[in-house]
Design a protein around this motif. Structure first.
Motif, PDB file in Angstrom:
ATOM      1  N   PRO A  52       0.800  -1.233   0.000  1.00 55.44           N
ATOM      2  CA  PRO A  52       0.000   0.000   0.000  1.00 55.44           C
ATOM      3  C   PRO A  52       0.830   1.279   0.000  1.00 55.44           C
ATOM      4  N   ALA A  78      -7.365  -1.871  -4.377  1.00 60.34           N
ATOM      5  CA  ALA A  78      -6.033  -1.302  -4.612  1.00 60.34           C
ATOM      6  C   ALA A  78      -6.176   0.114  -5.162  1.00 60.34           C
ATOM      7  N   ASN A  80      -4.280   2.534  -4.773  1.00 65.26           N
ATOM      8  CA  ASN A  80      -2.978   3.112  -5.114  1.00 65.26           C
ATOM      9  C   ASN A  80      -2.527   2.744  -6.527  1.00 65.26           C
TER      10      ASN A  80
END
Length: 208
Positions: A52, A78, A80
């Motif tokens: 992360p 997710a 990111n």
């Protein structure tokens, strides 16, 4: 309303855990990553969720599976992982249909591309990595390879023959020939990790 199933690669599902195990040892807690040839997006989603502290930019030379990439990342939470971009490794600048990357990456990751692409893609990958990696950045490549002095598994020999039958420009690459392309671009092989199913994870870094 029925959702369209996401594109799925059984190989990506099998190999993501062993690859991630090596990546956890290689990488700092935070950084920026560029993925080349992201395919279905399963690796981007898995690694983005597991790391992360990293900003992950997936790319591929065609956009046909981009909806799958976005879908897998949504399933894994997710956030990111950036929206995928089109990138042809043989062209400069990177990416292909968007403004050129303006900041260097800490990691460039490319899995299972070199053997299913024309040989010039290897040189393109190495030159692009040299342009876009930070001073301490790493290029990680994964897939089957041939090695001098190391017997080639029967399965890889059969796989190589099948690839060349599909397209004579394809085929499993020799580590030594890949290393020569890397050296010409200013990169060198730093680490070799043997992974399941007769695959290697190779780590490249700047040589000058």
């Amino acid at each position: 309303m029925t959702q369209t199933p996401l594109a799925h690669s059984p190989a990506a599902e099998r190999n993501q855990a062993p690859i991630l195990g090596v990546m956890r040892k290689l990488l700092a807690p935070t950084g920026t990553a560029l993925e080349i040839a992201c395919g279905t997006g399963q690796h981007a989603a898995c690694f983005g969720a597991a790391l992360p502290g990293w900003q992950w930019q997936p790319t591929d030379w065609q956009d046909t599976l981009f909806s799958s990439v976005i879908g897998w990342c949504a399933q894994h939470g997710a956030a990111n992982v950036q929206a995928p971009l089109r990138l042809d490794v043989t062209l400069s600048p990177w990416p292909t249909d968007a403004p050129a990357f303006s900041t260097p990456f800490d990691l460039i990751y490319c899995a299972n591309m070199l053997h299913i692409a024309p040989w010039e893609c290897c040189g393109g990958l190495m030159r692009g990595a040299a342009r876009h990696l930070g001073a301490q950045g790493l290029l990680v490549t994964y897939g089957p390879y041939l090695e001098q002095g190391v017997p080639t598994a029967e399965g890889n020999l059969a796989f190589d023959a099948s690839l060349r039958a599909q397209d004579p420009r394809w085929g499993i690459r020799a580590v030594e020939e890949v290393a020569a392309e890397a050296q010409a671009a200013g990169l060198q092989l730093a680490q070799r990790h043997a992974l399941p199913a007769n695959n290697l994870l190779l780590v490249w870094q700047r040589s000058r």
